[in-house]
Design a protein around this motif. Sequence first.
Motif, PDB file in Angstrom:
ATOM      1  N   GLY A  55     -37.753  -3.196  62.599  1.00  0.00           N
ATOM      2  CA  GLY A  55     -37.651  -2.087  63.332  1.00  0.00           C
ATOM      3  C   GLY A  55     -37.893  -2.250  64.994  1.00  0.00           C
ATOM      4  O   GLY A  55     -37.217  -1.790  65.940  1.00  0.00           O
ATOM      5  N   HIS A  59     -34.909  -2.961  68.097  1.00  0.00           N
ATOM      6  CA  HIS A  59     -35.092  -1.757  68.667  1.00  0.00           C
ATOM      7  C   HIS A  59     -33.748  -1.155  69.176  1.00  0.00           C
ATOM      8  O   HIS A  59     -32.995  -1.836  69.763  1.00  0.00           O
ATOM      9  CB  HIS A  59     -36.071  -1.516  69.686  1.00  0.00           C
ATOM     10  CG  HIS A  59     -36.349  -0.429  70.315  1.00  0.00           C
ATOM     11  ND1 HIS A  59     -36.873   0.999  69.572  1.00  0.00           N
ATOM     12  CD2 HIS A  59     -35.761   0.092  71.664  1.00  0.00           C
ATOM     13  CE1 HIS A  59     -36.600   1.875  70.335  1.00  0.00           C
ATOM     14  NE2 HIS A  59     -36.367   1.482  71.654  1.00  0.00           N
ATOM     15  N   ASP A  61     -31.196  -0.525  67.256  1.00  0.00           N
ATOM     16  CA  ASP A  61     -30.033  -0.826  66.404  1.00  0.00           C
ATOM     17  C   ASP A  61     -30.553  -0.570  65.037  1.00  0.00           C
ATOM     18  O   ASP A  61     -31.071  -1.396  64.165  1.00  0.00           O
ATOM     19  CB  ASP A  61     -29.560  -2.389  66.626  1.00  0.00           C
ATOM     20  CG  ASP A  61     -28.185  -2.506  65.811  1.00  0.00           C
ATOM     21  OD1 ASP A  61     -27.861  -1.443  64.852  1.00  0.00           O
ATOM     22  OD2 ASP A  61     -27.639  -3.609  66.184  1.00  0.00           O
ATOM     23  N   LEU A  62     -30.652   0.951  64.804  1.00  0.00           N
ATOM     24  CA  LEU A  62     -31.320   1.273  63.429  1.00  0.00           C
ATOM     25  C   LEU A  62     -30.726   0.813  62.314  1.00  0.00           C
ATOM     26  O   LEU A  62     -31.090   0.346  61.315  1.00  0.00           O
ATOM     27  CB  LEU A  62     -31.487   2.814  63.400  1.00  0.00           C
ATOM     28  CG  LEU A  62     -32.439   3.253  62.348  1.00  0.00           C
ATOM     29  CD1 LEU A  62     -33.849   2.688  62.141  1.00  0.00           C
ATOM     30  CD2 LEU A  62     -32.365   4.945  62.493  1.00  0.00           C
ATOM     31  N   SER A  65     -31.665  -3.406  61.283  1.00  0.00           N
ATOM     32  CA  SER A  65     -33.033  -3.315  60.957  1.00  0.00           C
ATOM     33  C   SER A  65     -33.270  -2.663  59.761  1.00  0.00           C
ATOM     34  O   SER A  65     -33.965  -3.334  58.797  1.00  0.00           O
ATOM     35  CB  SER A  65     -34.148  -2.704  61.830  1.00  0.00           C
ATOM     36  OG  SER A  65     -33.905  -1.404  61.954  1.00  0.00           O
ATOM     37  N   THR A  66     -32.527  -1.627  59.460  1.00  0.00           N
ATOM     38  CA  THR A  66     -32.684  -0.864  58.119  1.00  0.00           C
ATOM     39  C   THR A  66     -31.864  -1.741  56.961  1.00  0.00           C
ATOM     40  O   THR A  66     -32.402  -2.060  55.821  1.00  0.00           O
ATOM     41  CB  THR A  66     -32.032   0.422  58.270  1.00  0.00           C
ATOM     42  OG1 THR A  66     -32.755   1.203  59.094  1.00  0.00           O
ATOM     43  CG2 THR A  66     -32.181   1.211  56.733  1.00  0.00           C
ATOM     44  N   ASP A 108     -38.551   1.498  64.738  1.00  0.00           N
ATOM     45  CA  ASP A 108     -37.569   1.823  65.683  1.00  0.00           C
ATOM     46  C   ASP A 108     -38.275   2.803  66.481  1.00  0.00           C
ATOM     47  O   ASP A 108     -38.132   2.672  67.657  1.00  0.00           O
ATOM     48  CB  ASP A 108     -36.290   2.154  65.253  1.00  0.00           C
ATOM     49  CG  ASP A 108     -35.380   2.338  66.234  1.00  0.00           C
ATOM     50  OD1 ASP A 108     -34.749   3.333  66.507  1.00  0.00           O
ATOM     51  OD2 ASP A 108     -34.799   1.274  66.665  1.00  0.00           O
ATOM     52  N   ALA A 111     -41.409   1.409  68.701  1.00  0.00           N
ATOM     53  CA  ALA A 111     -41.227   0.168  69.280  1.00  0.00           C
ATOM     54  C   ALA A 111     -41.422   0.220  70.894  1.00  0.00           C
ATOM     55  O   ALA A 111     -41.878  -0.561  71.450  1.00  0.00           O
ATOM     56  CB  ALA A 111     -39.672  -0.115  69.238  1.00  0.00           C
TER      57      ALA A 111
END
Length: 186
Positions: A55, A59, A61-62, A65-66, A108, A111
Amino acid sequence: MSLTLLFILVICTLQVAATIVCVKLYRKWITNMNGMLIAMSLAMAVGILIGTILGVIFHGDLFVSTFYSILIGLAIGFIAGIPLGLPAVIDGLLSGLMGGMMEAMLGDMVAMTRPNTIINIMAYIITMILLLVLYTVEDSIRKQGNHTIISFFKHPFLLLFAITLLFVVFNYIGPLDFNVPTKLGH
């Protein structure tokens, strides 16, 4: 990559690997309830830690990362649950899914304000939880099988103190910059 982050990843990887190996080798001495707890804890802990790190790294681009943190959490839950049976696999998968999803959002959101601080705090908490999970595995094996195994916990408080001290030292040192500018041509 900071020295602290490298230390965190190495310690947590070793803890997860040691727990999975102990569970695989001594499966018959681990109760079903402890097996489900172990699979759930490993998957959730890895999902939380990796979700927080990804996350922060991704940062903004959720989705990325998810997605990656959920995949890693699912993989660890599956691997940790296989020696323990289908209920442990299901428990591990769901916990990995939840940990990866929730902590990617946290990483996120935090961050921009204090990325290193949130990673270090979460890593410290996860490291201590993984130590407790490994202790649970060893304790279950000792109680159920009256079996002597290689123990990581002859002096558990000394181990916790040493890891806390290492986290404080590495946090004080801060990130190492390997891209040192050169003064050629100036």
